[in-house]
Design an enzyme around this catalytic site. Structure first.
Site, PDB file in Angstrom:
ATOM      1  N   CYS A 148      74.572  11.693  23.293  1.00  0.00           N
ATOM      2  CA  CYS A 148      75.271  12.072  24.533  1.00  0.00           C
ATOM      3  C   CYS A 148      76.708  11.566  24.572  1.00  0.00           C
ATOM      4  CB  CYS A 148      74.498  11.578  25.750  1.00  0.00           C
ATOM      5  SG  CYS A 148      72.816  12.209  25.829  1.00  0.00           S
ATOM      6  N   HIS A 165      79.133  11.121  31.868  1.00  0.00           N
ATOM      7  CA  HIS A 165      78.066  11.908  31.244  1.00  0.00           C
ATOM      8  C   HIS A 165      77.014  12.194  32.318  1.00  0.00           C
ATOM      9  CE1 HIS A 165      74.737  13.179  28.898  1.00  0.00           C
ATOM     10  NE2 HIS A 165      74.085  12.046  28.991  1.00  0.00           N
ATOM     11  N   ASN A 194      70.884  17.629  31.871  1.00  0.00           N
ATOM     12  CA  ASN A 194      71.585  16.820  30.878  1.00  0.00           C
ATOM     13  C   ASN A 194      71.798  17.668  29.624  1.00  0.00           C
ATOM     14  OD1 ASN A 194      72.330  15.027  28.886  1.00  0.00           O
ATOM     15  ND2 ASN A 194      70.795  13.476  29.396  1.00  0.00           N
TER      16      ASN A 194
END
Ligand code: ACO
Length: 326
Positions: free
Chosen positions: A113, A253, A283
């Protein structure tokens, strides 16, 4: 001083939208649980025949168009991804070919990520060193192909998508002011994909165990993510002699709303400084920050001189921040 400035942004999410209510039909879950624990309402997922390189290429085209940069003018293409089309060659090479970027080098970067911010840092450093003038940085993921759609602990969290920025060498005080990267591989099994690399090669038993799917201990990841994102944000502010008051927009994020809220609170940011779109995408790993950046840019929310704090945490563990003067 030569620094990298973001001159174009682009993003692309697959057309297919899957809501929490859709997931209720096939999984022992419900909209209320997903919404309250994660903030996610819906996510975009690829359909058969749609791959990471397709999403990355479309996001890249949009960023290049905004920047007014021709693919042949690019010196380098970096794709932050852990869900590339193939284990190798790099998805960046497919994007290079799709775009016709005949003068560019191309490679993928694996930092989960945090992949986009790691890739952004590489692009900035290449420019600052005088080795590149125009760099395309992409975060692109198709997590829907590496999650177990019968595991409610993980599959509800993720979505597919891509975001891209064009970096150009510029003089003056606008651009990426700093990047900070960190990692800790000692706890990798808290969030990882056990198969199938060279340690655990493809086997019938491995597939039966689901080794090719994402494994995660959510509670543990949550705690480390909040702590690390707060730390690396403070490091970025200190390095630039700034405080939270200087931040016009915090683009973290987009893992889930509770991580974002907890990190923002720990850093000392107000709600109106924090950008959130996890409700609409879930996500998307390395793609969350460039998708969010493109959204705020196209919405006209960014003014020249605004200070943006970008902040990520992901598998590895890896974490990173970037401070940008728009
Ligand atoms: N629907 C309904 N119930 C569920 C679901 C679901 N989708 N998933 C889990 N549950 C159940 C569990 O089985 C458990 O039931 P039990 O008490 O009967 O055993 C119960 O809900 C509580 O489970 P917990 O895991 O304790 O729930 P928690 O409040 O910790 O929330 C979550 C789980 C959302 C995963 C949280 O730990 C989290 O956000 N972790 C961060 C992980 C993350 O975002 N990872 C993404 C990759 S890393 C990154 O991007 C930063």
């Amino acid at each position: 001083m030569i620094r990298a400035r973001i001159t174009g942004t682009g993003s692309y999410a697959p057309a297919k939208v899957v809501t929490n209510f859709d997931l209720e039909k096939t999984l022992d879950t419900n909209d209320e649980w997903i919404r309250t624990r994660t903030g996610i309402v819906e996510r975009h997922l690829v359909v058969e025949g749609e791959n990471t390189s397709d999403l990355a290429t479309e996001a890249a085209r949009r960023a290049l168009e905004m920047a007014g940069v021709a693919p042949t003018d690019l010196d380098l293409i970096i794709v932050g991804t852990i869900t590339g089309d193939y284990p190798w060659p790099a998805t960046a090479c497919i994007v290079q070919s799709n775009l016709g970027a005949t003068n560019a080098g191309a490679f993928d970067l694996s930092a989960a990520c945090s992949g986009f911010l790691y890739a952004l840092a590489m692009g900035c450093d290449r420019i600052a060193a005088g080795n590149a003038r125009k760099v395309l940085v992409i975060g692109a993921e198709v997590f829907s192909r590496i999650v177990d759609w019968t595991d409610r602990n993980t599959c509800v969290l993720f979505g597919d998508g891509a975001g891209a920025v064009v970096l150009e060498a510029c003089e003056g005080d606008r651009g990426v002011l700093s990047t900070h990267l960190y990692a800790d591989g000692s706890q990798l099994e808290l969030l990882y994909q056990p198969g199938f690399g060279t340690r655990n090669t493809p086997s019938v038993e491995g597939i039966a165990r689901g080794d090719h799917f994402v494994k995660m201990q959510g509670n543990e990841v949550f705690k480390v993510a909040v702590r690390s994102m707060a730390e690396v944000a403070k490091i970025a502010l200190d390095a630039n002699g700034m405080t939270t008051e200087d931040i016009d927009l915090f683009i973290p994020h987009q893992a889930n709303i509770r991580i974002l809220d907890a990190a923002a609170k720990r850093i000392g940011l107000r709600d109106d400084q924090v950008y959130v779109n996890v409700d609409r995408y879930g996500n998307t790993s390395a793609a969350t920050i460039p998708i969010a950046l493109d959204e705020v840019n196209r919405a006209g929310r960014l003014k020249e001189g605004d200070i943006l704090l970008l902040d990520a945490f992901g598998g590895g563990f890896t974490w990173a921040s970037a401070l940008v003067r728009w």
